[in-house]
Design a protein around this motif. Structure first.
Motif, PDB file in Angstrom:
ATOM      1  N   CYS A   1       0.664  -1.242  -0.037  1.00 32.09           N
ATOM      2  CA  CYS A   1       0.022  -0.148   0.068  1.00 32.09           C
ATOM      3  C   CYS A   1       0.945   1.076  -0.194  1.00 32.09           C
ATOM      4  O   CYS A   1       0.954   2.086   0.866  1.00 32.09           O
ATOM      5  CB  CYS A   1      -0.916  -0.087   1.228  1.00 32.09           C
ATOM      6  SG  CYS A   1      -1.828  -1.416   1.277  1.00 32.09           S
ATOM      7  N   ASP A   2       1.674   1.482  -1.073  1.00 27.34           N
ATOM      8  CA  ASP A   2       2.640   2.560  -1.166  1.00 27.34           C
ATOM      9  C   ASP A   2       2.027   3.563  -1.814  1.00 27.34           C
ATOM     10  O   ASP A   2       0.906   3.763  -1.833  1.00 27.34           O
ATOM     11  CB  ASP A   2       3.904   2.072  -2.046  1.00 27.34           C
ATOM     12  CG  ASP A   2       3.463   1.545  -3.332  1.00 27.34           C
ATOM     13  OD1 ASP A   2       2.493   1.883  -3.799  1.00 27.34           O
ATOM     14  OD2 ASP A   2       4.371   1.123  -3.948  1.00 27.34           O
ATOM     15  N   GLU A   3       2.661   4.687  -1.905  1.00 32.52           N
ATOM     16  CA  GLU A   3       2.083   6.045  -2.268  1.00 32.52           C
ATOM     17  C   GLU A   3       1.492   5.916  -3.733  1.00 32.52           C
ATOM     18  O   GLU A   3       0.256   6.341  -3.803  1.00 32.52           O
ATOM     19  CB  GLU A   3       3.178   7.077  -2.345  1.00 32.52           C
ATOM     20  CG  GLU A   3       2.700   8.763  -2.950  1.00 32.52           C
ATOM     21  CD  GLU A   3       3.614   9.550  -2.782  1.00 32.52           C
ATOM     22  OE1 GLU A   3       3.309  10.855  -3.120  1.00 32.52           O
ATOM     23  OE2 GLU A   3       4.846   9.335  -2.553  1.00 32.52           O
ATOM     24  N   PRO A   4       1.871   5.346  -4.434  1.00 34.28           N
ATOM     25  CA  PRO A   4       1.088   5.092  -5.915  1.00 34.28           C
ATOM     26  C   PRO A   4       0.004   4.384  -5.635  1.00 34.28           C
ATOM     27  O   PRO A   4      -1.067   4.673  -6.448  1.00 34.28           O
ATOM     28  CB  PRO A   4       2.382   4.397  -6.845  1.00 34.28           C
ATOM     29  CG  PRO A   4       3.371   4.601  -6.295  1.00 34.28           C
ATOM     30  CD  PRO A   4       3.275   4.708  -5.048  1.00 34.28           C
ATOM     31  N   GLU A   5      -0.149   3.278  -5.062  1.00 32.61           N
ATOM     32  CA  GLU A   5      -1.227   2.436  -4.746  1.00 32.61           C
ATOM     33  C   GLU A   5      -2.312   3.445  -3.978  1.00 32.61           C
ATOM     34  O   GLU A   5      -3.348   3.267  -4.492  1.00 32.61           O
ATOM     35  CB  GLU A   5      -0.912   1.001  -4.065  1.00 32.61           C
ATOM     36  CG  GLU A   5      -2.065   0.169  -3.877  1.00 32.61           C
ATOM     37  CD  GLU A   5      -2.560  -0.351  -5.150  1.00 32.61           C
ATOM     38  OE1 GLU A   5      -3.669  -0.467  -5.229  1.00 32.61           O
ATOM     39  OE2 GLU A   5      -1.697  -0.412  -5.880  1.00 32.61           O
ATOM     40  N   LEU A   6      -1.985   4.113  -2.986  1.00 35.15           N
ATOM     41  CA  LEU A   6      -2.916   4.918  -2.270  1.00 35.15           C
ATOM     42  C   LEU A   6      -3.456   5.948  -3.271  1.00 35.15           C
ATOM     43  O   LEU A   6      -4.686   6.277  -3.305  1.00 35.15           O
ATOM     44  CB  LEU A   6      -2.072   5.548  -1.156  1.00 35.15           C
ATOM     45  CG  LEU A   6      -3.155   6.020  -0.201  1.00 35.15           C
ATOM     46  CD1 LEU A   6      -3.706   4.874   0.630  1.00 35.15           C
ATOM     47  CD2 LEU A   6      -2.380   6.555   1.117  1.00 35.15           C
ATOM     48  N   GLY A   7      -2.727   6.658  -4.096  1.00 31.43           N
ATOM     49  CA  GLY A   7      -3.004   7.471  -4.987  1.00 31.43           C
ATOM     50  C   GLY A   7      -3.908   7.029  -6.139  1.00 31.43           C
ATOM     51  O   GLY A   7      -4.883   7.880  -6.193  1.00 31.43           O
ATOM     52  N   SER A   8      -3.720   5.664  -6.347  1.00 30.63           N
ATOM     53  CA  SER A   8      -4.420   5.057  -7.390  1.00 30.63           C
ATOM     54  C   SER A   8      -6.115   5.158  -7.190  1.00 30.63           C
ATOM     55  O   SER A   8      -6.993   5.521  -7.634  1.00 30.63           O
ATOM     56  CB  SER A   8      -4.150   3.680  -7.724  1.00 30.63           C
ATOM     57  OG  SER A   8      -4.833   3.017  -8.325  1.00 30.63           O
ATOM     58  N   GLU A   9      -6.260   4.746  -5.602  1.00 32.03           N
ATOM     59  CA  GLU A   9      -7.766   4.389  -4.944  1.00 32.03           C
ATOM     60  C   GLU A   9      -8.286   5.805  -4.725  1.00 32.03           C
ATOM     61  O   GLU A   9      -9.386   6.029  -5.032  1.00 32.03           O
ATOM     62  CB  GLU A   9      -7.534   3.565  -3.861  1.00 32.03           C
ATOM     63  CG  GLU A   9      -7.234   2.201  -4.373  1.00 32.03           C
ATOM     64  CD  GLU A   9      -7.439   0.950  -3.337  1.00 32.03           C
ATOM     65  OE1 GLU A   9      -8.328   1.275  -2.357  1.00 32.03           O
ATOM     66  OE2 GLU A   9      -7.058  -0.177  -3.606  1.00 32.03           O
ATOM     67  N   ILE A  10      -7.541   6.894  -4.479  1.00 30.84           N
ATOM     68  CA  ILE A  10      -7.880   8.038  -4.131  1.00 30.84           C
ATOM     69  C   ILE A  10      -8.394   8.704  -5.358  1.00 30.84           C
ATOM     70  O   ILE A  10      -9.394   9.351  -5.405  1.00 30.84           O
ATOM     71  CB  ILE A  10      -6.884   9.030  -3.506  1.00 30.84           C
ATOM     72  CG1 ILE A  10      -6.431   8.407  -2.102  1.00 30.84           C
ATOM     73  CG2 ILE A  10      -7.141  10.566  -3.715  1.00 30.84           C
ATOM     74  CD1 ILE A  10      -5.103   9.323  -1.450  1.00 30.84           C
ATOM     75  N   GLY A  11      -7.734   8.482  -6.723  1.00 27.98           N
ATOM     76  CA  GLY A  11      -8.292   8.876  -7.819  1.00 27.98           C
ATOM     77  C   GLY A  11      -9.777   8.466  -8.394  1.00 27.98           C
ATOM     78  O   GLY A  11     -10.341   8.904  -8.875  1.00 27.98           O
ATOM     79  N   LEU A  12      -9.874   6.866  -7.925  1.00 27.73           N
ATOM     80  CA  LEU A  12     -11.211   6.551  -8.289  1.00 27.73           C
ATOM     81  C   LEU A  12     -12.174   7.075  -7.252  1.00 27.73           C
ATOM     82  O   LEU A  12     -13.298   7.322  -7.933  1.00 27.73           O
ATOM     83  CB  LEU A  12     -11.124   5.026  -7.763  1.00 27.73           C
ATOM     84  CG  LEU A  12     -10.089   3.890  -8.564  1.00 27.73           C
ATOM     85  CD1 LEU A  12     -10.025   2.464  -7.874  1.00 27.73           C
ATOM     86  CD2 LEU A  12     -10.684   3.840 -10.051  1.00 27.73           C
TER      87      LEU A  12
END
Length: 458
Positions: free
Chosen positions: A345-356
């Motif tokens: 659950c790193d920064e890109p993964e977290l950002g990906s779901e925030i984007g959703l």
């Protein structure tokens, strides 16, 4: 005349329901009948038509011949036929036996076909969650038996294998790694669970077994075998309960949340997400555990509001507050209490779901920015995540009305979907293609669909 027709009822039918942790109302919903009908079936007051007997075999995860024995009031069922998580007994012996039975059945060629066809049963989730949250904790994870002595080094090997399988899954998709995961559970983990260990080793062993079982569930989810995935997630939840490891439990819950989102069950997804957050807070979870859980709660809240057509200012503010809380938690950094799974659950993964979440709120530009960032970060090390984020970006561009840019992003994801052994990746592209229907007459959409069909067919 059969026993049930003599007024003695169908006790095995009631037992089957209770093993799933379901009320009469919940099992009736799963079988598409009224609660009154189910009650009469259990009491032997009404005949059960063949179509419903077949449905029972699917929902309960047993061979149809076992259902016939229940209906006719025959001898108790062979416990080897039971594949579903039994939340009526959370004791250590019952948990170990149930997990081993599932793994054993999953490597059996005859039973594997039955497992692959299991349906997803949303009505079962409430009972499972209640038992995990409020059931009595296991007093000791120690086990005295005639099997091998298990030590922490054995547990560490499971942890390392889980990390290796996880990396393979991200790199190649579930189709390549899942058979190896299930075989490992059956040949390595199961004998260790049947061994001898003290309380400390037992707790660590149950956590490691829960993590590997979650991996088997996740790979089933990625392959579109949703009933099987649900069964594995349920067993992983039971193993986390046996270890008294709340943080592993919330990880399983958030996996179940993602499955409910994918299958478009937003109501169940919301309370699974909220249960994960509540459990994490009770356990005083580190910030990097709490951050992805808050994002999942925001995602499910936005999804439910949009589906109910109630995505008003209040709902949007609630989602934004959850996202702000997640970002603040993540910014606090890592701690020595972070479980291994937080590394995914790193920064890109977290950002990906925030984007959703932003996409659901209509903030398409922010969603596209985060998806494109995730693609760049994941392209080399996590190809499936890169492919899915290309599709997230395509959805965001489509929301902005940038049809050509959306198609360009989706087109770039098609070769990746073809190379991965991931049903979910392919379904993601096909769902986007369906969204293009309002533009079906344009040359860009026609060319895209032709390319999609030719690439996936090859």
């Amino acid at each position: 005349m059969v026993m049930s027709e003599q007024g003695k009822g169908r006790p095995e039918l009631a037992r089957a329901r209770k093993r799933l942790g379901m009320s009469q109302d919940e099992i009736a919903e799963a079988l598409w009948v009224s609660p009154t009908t189910w009650s009469r079936w259990e009491r032997g007051k009404q005949k059960i038509r063949p179509v419903y007997r077949a449905r029972m075999a699917e929902v309960f995860g047993v061979d149809p011949i076992e259902v016939e024995r229940w209906v006719d009031g025959g001898q108790p069922v062979d416990t080897e036929a039971w594949l579903c998580p039994d939340f009526s007994d959370l004791s250590l012996p019952a948990t170990v036996e149930a997990a081993g039975r599932l793994w054993r059945c999953d490597v059996d060629p005859e039973r594997r076909h039955l497992l692959a066809t299991l349906p997803f049963v949303p009505a079962a989730l409430g009972g499972w969650l209640s038992a995990w949250s409020y059931g009595a904790p296991v007093t000791s994870a120690a086990r005295q038996a005639s099997g091998p002595l298990v030590g922490l080094s054995d547990v560490q090997r499971i942890v390392e294998a889980r990390q290796a399988f996880g990396q393979m899954d991200h790199q190649f998709g579930a189709g390549l790694v899942r058979p190896a995961v299930v075989d490992y559970l059956n040949t390595v983990v199961a004998p260790l669970l049947r061994g001898r260990y003290n309380d400390k080793v037992g707790a660590e062993l149950m956590t490691a077994a829960a993590s590997m079982t979650q991996m088997a569930g996740w790979t089933a989810f990625d392959l579109g075998r949703h009933g099987l995935a649900q069964h594995y997630f349920g067993q992983a939840l039971k193993l986390s309960k046996a270890s008294s490891d709340a943080l592993t439990g919330v990880w399983v819950l958030t996996s179940m949340t993602q499955q409910a989102i994918w299958l478009e069950h937003p109501s169940q997804a919301v309370w699974l997400a909220r249960a994960a957050v509540d459990a994490a807070r009770r356990a005083q979870a580190p910030p990097r555990v709490l951050a992805p859980l808050l994002v999942r709660e925001a995602w499910t809240t936005a999804l439910l509001a949009r589906q109910a057509d109630t995505l008003d200012t209040h709902a949007a503010k609630q989602v934004e507050q959850l996202l702000a809380g997640a970002e603040q938690a993540y910014a606090q950094g890592s701690t020595d209490r972070d479980p291994v799974w937080t590394t995914w659950c790193d920064e890109p993964e977290l950002g990906s779901e925030i984007g959703l979440c932003w996409e659901l709120l209509g903030k398409y530009d922010r969603a596209a920015h985060l998806a494109d960032f995730a693609v760049r970060e994941f392209l080399e090390r996590r190809p499936r995540s890169a492919q899915i984020n290309r599709m997230n970006a395509a959805d965001a561009y489509l929301g902005m009305g940038e049809v050509e840019q959306a198609i360009d992003s989706a087109r770039a994801a098609i070769p990746m979907a073809r190379s991965l052994t991931s049903v979910r990746s392919v379904e993601r592209v096909r769902k986007f293609s369906d969204r293009l229907e309002p533009y079906a007459a344009t040359i860009h959409v026609k060319e895209f669909r032709a390319y999609l069909n030719s690439e996936l067919a090859s």
